[in-house]
Design an enzyme around this catalytic site. Structure first.
Site, PDB file in Angstrom:
ATOM      1  N   SER A   9       8.001  12.220   0.402  1.00  0.00           N
ATOM      2  CA  SER A   9       7.619  10.812   0.455  1.00  0.00           C
ATOM      3  C   SER A   9       8.852   9.964   0.729  1.00  0.00           C
ATOM      4  O   SER A   9       9.802   9.949  -0.051  1.00  0.00           O
ATOM      5  CB  SER A   9       6.987  10.395  -0.876  1.00  0.00           C
ATOM      6  OG  SER A   9       6.923   8.989  -0.923  1.00  0.00           O
ATOM      7  N   HIS A  34       5.308  11.802   4.225  1.00  0.00           N
ATOM      8  CA  HIS A  34       4.371  10.913   3.539  1.00  0.00           C
ATOM      9  C   HIS A  34       4.970   9.503   3.525  1.00  0.00           C
ATOM     10  O   HIS A  34       6.120   9.316   3.126  1.00  0.00           O
ATOM     11  CB  HIS A  34       4.156  11.440   2.122  1.00  0.00           C
ATOM     12  CG  HIS A  34       3.176  10.672   1.313  1.00  0.00           C
ATOM     13  ND1 HIS A  34       1.819  10.933   1.326  1.00  0.00           N
ATOM     14  CD2 HIS A  34       3.342   9.650   0.437  1.00  0.00           C
ATOM     15  CE1 HIS A  34       1.208  10.120   0.495  1.00  0.00           C
ATOM     16  NE2 HIS A  34       2.103   9.323  -0.064  1.00  0.00           N
ATOM     17  N   ASP A  36       4.441   5.585   2.267  1.00  0.00           N
ATOM     18  CA  ASP A  36       3.724   4.751   1.304  1.00  0.00           C
ATOM     19  C   ASP A  36       3.740   3.287   1.721  1.00  0.00           C
ATOM     20  O   ASP A  36       4.794   2.663   1.749  1.00  0.00           O
ATOM     21  CB  ASP A  36       4.377   4.899  -0.070  1.00  0.00           C
ATOM     22  CG  ASP A  36       4.101   6.268  -0.659  1.00  0.00           C
ATOM     23  OD1 ASP A  36       2.925   6.618  -0.808  1.00  0.00           O
ATOM     24  OD2 ASP A  36       5.069   6.996  -0.939  1.00  0.00           O
ATOM     25  N   MET A  38       2.550  -0.424   0.835  1.00  0.00           N
ATOM     26  CA  MET A  38       2.101  -1.231  -0.311  1.00  0.00           C
ATOM     27  C   MET A  38       2.159  -2.710   0.053  1.00  0.00           C
ATOM     28  O   MET A  38       3.089  -3.145   0.737  1.00  0.00           O
ATOM     29  CB  MET A  38       2.993  -0.971  -1.522  1.00  0.00           C
ATOM     30  CG  MET A  38       3.158   0.509  -1.855  1.00  0.00           C
ATOM     31  SD  MET A  38       4.020   0.726  -3.417  1.00  0.00           S
ATOM     32  CE  MET A  38       4.348   2.496  -3.386  1.00  0.00           C
ATOM     33  N   HIS A  67      -0.150   6.623   3.607  1.00  0.00           N
ATOM     34  CA  HIS A  67      -0.906   6.346   2.377  1.00  0.00           C
ATOM     35  C   HIS A  67      -0.989   4.837   2.207  1.00  0.00           C
ATOM     36  O   HIS A  67      -0.011   4.189   1.831  1.00  0.00           O
ATOM     37  CB  HIS A  67      -0.158   7.027   1.214  1.00  0.00           C
ATOM     38  CG  HIS A  67      -0.760   6.822  -0.130  1.00  0.00           C
ATOM     39  ND1 HIS A  67      -0.102   7.169  -1.288  1.00  0.00           N
ATOM     40  CD2 HIS A  67      -1.956   6.318  -0.526  1.00  0.00           C
ATOM     41  CE1 HIS A  67      -0.868   6.888  -2.336  1.00  0.00           C
ATOM     42  NE2 HIS A  67      -1.991   6.356  -1.896  1.00  0.00           N
ATOM     43  N   MET A  69      -1.774   1.787   0.363  1.00  0.00           N
ATOM     44  CA  MET A  69      -2.082   1.183  -0.946  1.00  0.00           C
ATOM     45  C   MET A  69      -2.169  -0.315  -0.720  1.00  0.00           C
ATOM     46  O   MET A  69      -1.338  -1.102  -1.182  1.00  0.00           O
ATOM     47  CB  MET A  69      -0.982   1.553  -1.952  1.00  0.00           C
ATOM     48  CG  MET A  69      -1.099   2.996  -2.420  1.00  0.00           C
ATOM     49  SD  MET A  69       0.426   3.594  -3.173  1.00  0.00           S
ATOM     50  CE  MET A  69       1.316   4.072  -1.709  1.00  0.00           C
ATOM     51  N   MET A 138      -4.045  10.924  -6.989  1.00  0.00           N
ATOM     52  CA  MET A 138      -2.844  10.298  -7.556  1.00  0.00           C
ATOM     53  C   MET A 138      -2.596  10.847  -8.950  1.00  0.00           C
ATOM     54  O   MET A 138      -3.464  10.779  -9.818  1.00  0.00           O
ATOM     55  CB  MET A 138      -3.014   8.776  -7.654  1.00  0.00           C
ATOM     56  CG  MET A 138      -3.035   8.034  -6.331  1.00  0.00           C
ATOM     57  SD  MET A 138      -1.591   8.279  -5.282  1.00  0.00           S
ATOM     58  CE  MET A 138      -0.253   7.715  -6.335  1.00  0.00           C
ATOM     59  N   ASP A 171      -0.090  13.493  -5.375  1.00  0.00           N
ATOM     60  CA  ASP A 171       0.989  12.524  -5.178  1.00  0.00           C
ATOM     61  C   ASP A 171       1.365  11.878  -6.506  1.00  0.00           C
ATOM     62  O   ASP A 171       0.545  11.213  -7.138  1.00  0.00           O
ATOM     63  CB  ASP A 171       0.461  11.463  -4.187  1.00  0.00           C
ATOM     64  CG  ASP A 171       1.502  10.442  -3.778  1.00  0.00           C
ATOM     65  OD1 ASP A 171       2.675  10.603  -4.141  1.00  0.00           O
ATOM     66  OD2 ASP A 171       1.119   9.486  -3.073  1.00  0.00           O
TER      67      ASP A 171
HETATM   68  C1  DX5 Z   1       3.459   6.138  -5.493  1.00  0.00           C
HETATM   69  C2  DX5 Z   1       3.475   6.783  -4.136  1.00  0.00           C
HETATM   70  C3  DX5 Z   1       4.124   8.104  -4.075  1.00  0.00           C
HETATM   71  C4  DX5 Z   1       5.569   8.133  -4.493  1.00  0.00           C
HETATM   72  C5  DX5 Z   1       5.750   9.409  -5.251  1.00  0.00           C
HETATM   73  O1  DX5 Z   1       2.570   5.071  -5.498  1.00  0.00           O
HETATM   74  O2  DX5 Z   1       2.164   6.941  -3.647  1.00  0.00           O
HETATM   75  O3  DX5 Z   1       3.973   8.707  -2.797  1.00  0.00           O
HETATM   76  O4  DX5 Z   1       6.492   8.116  -3.449  1.00  0.00           O
HETATM   77  O5  DX5 Z   1       7.026   9.421  -5.772  1.00  0.00           O
HETATM   78  P1  DX5 Z   1       7.480  10.552  -6.791  1.00  0.00           P
HETATM   79  O6  DX5 Z   1       7.348  11.856  -6.090  1.00  0.00           O
HETATM   80  O7  DX5 Z   1       8.885  10.170  -7.072  1.00  0.00           O
HETATM   81  O8  DX5 Z   1       6.577  10.449  -7.995  1.00  0.00           O
HETATM   82 ZN    ZN Z   2       1.921   8.085  -1.753  1.00  0.00          ZN
END
Ligand code: DX5
Ligand code: ZN
Length: 217
Positions: A9, A34, A36, A38, A67, A69, A138, A171
């Protein structure tokens, strides 16, 4: 059995040297990246948009697992696909018309995924399972990297595996130790941020992950 995929990620990467970070994990043999996204609304944090996905697309051939969010993700499916997303995952809690959004993702030519917060029951996504290429479970509250793995999500993965034959991704708080538990439950994509980018030797940590996944691939 199919190959378990390891998807670093980028959230935990050094954004000032993102291209190098990507080359490093790609050379070390990861299977996807991956990303993220947000919006400061669905989750309290704000991260990246299509512009950065496009920049990432230019420096790697790896599949990009995006992903989302974000609230009402249907608004941005096209932009992220145009930017280079191969997989687009939305949150079931964030979209009014989930079916329409999944259809839009497929219409654009991407693989469609759905994710659920740790507190969301599996029932919330069950009607959509036949339309999905991926379910992202998650194992932390979405929003930030570096949180601790929530072991109660393992039961969800195990139950989902009995109902869903495509990819199950996990994740949040995944490292070579917690990976064993989710792989045993039936997950086949491991998303890991801090466990990979938080370590100076990414090749070493990816070897450790690969060692764990070998048994399940
Ligand atoms: C959190 C993200 C994850 C995050 C995971 O909302 O969706 O993808 O990067 O990070 P780690 O592996 O550090 O928990
Ligand atoms: Zn993620």
């Amino acid at each position: 059995m199919r190959k378990v995929m390891i998807a670093p990620s980028l959230l935990s990467a050094d954004f000032g040297r993102l291209a190098e970070e990507i080359r490093e994990v790609e050379a070390a043999g990861c299977d996807a990246l991956h990303i993220d996204v947000m919006d400061g609304l669905f989750v309290p944090n704000i991260t990246i948009g299509p512009l950065v996905v496009r920049a990432v697309r230019k420096v790697t051939k790896l599949p990009l697992d995006v992903h989302l969010m974000i609230q009402d993700p249907i608004r941005y499916v096209r932009d992220f696909h145009k930017a280079g997303a191969d997989w687009i995952t939305i949150h079931v809690e964030a979209e009014k018309d989930v079916r329409k959004c999944l259809h839009e993702i497929k219409k654009q030519g991407a693989k469609a995924g759905i994710s659920l917060r740790p507190g969301t029951a599996l029932e919330a996504i069950e009607p959509y399972l036949p339309d999905l290429d991926l379910v992202l479970v998650m194992s932390v509250e979405p929003g930030f990297g570096g949180q601790s793995f929530m072991p109660d999500q393992v039961t969800k993965i195990r139950e989902l595996r009995t109902k869903f034959s495509k990819r199950i991704s996990v994740d949040g708080g995944i490292d070579p130790q917690t990976a064993v538990r989710v792989l045993e439950a039936g997950a086949d994509i491991l998303v890991a941020g801090s466990a990979i980018f938080g370590k100076p030797d990414r090749a070493k940590v990816l070897r450790e992950f690969r060692e764990v996944t070998r048994k399940y691939s």
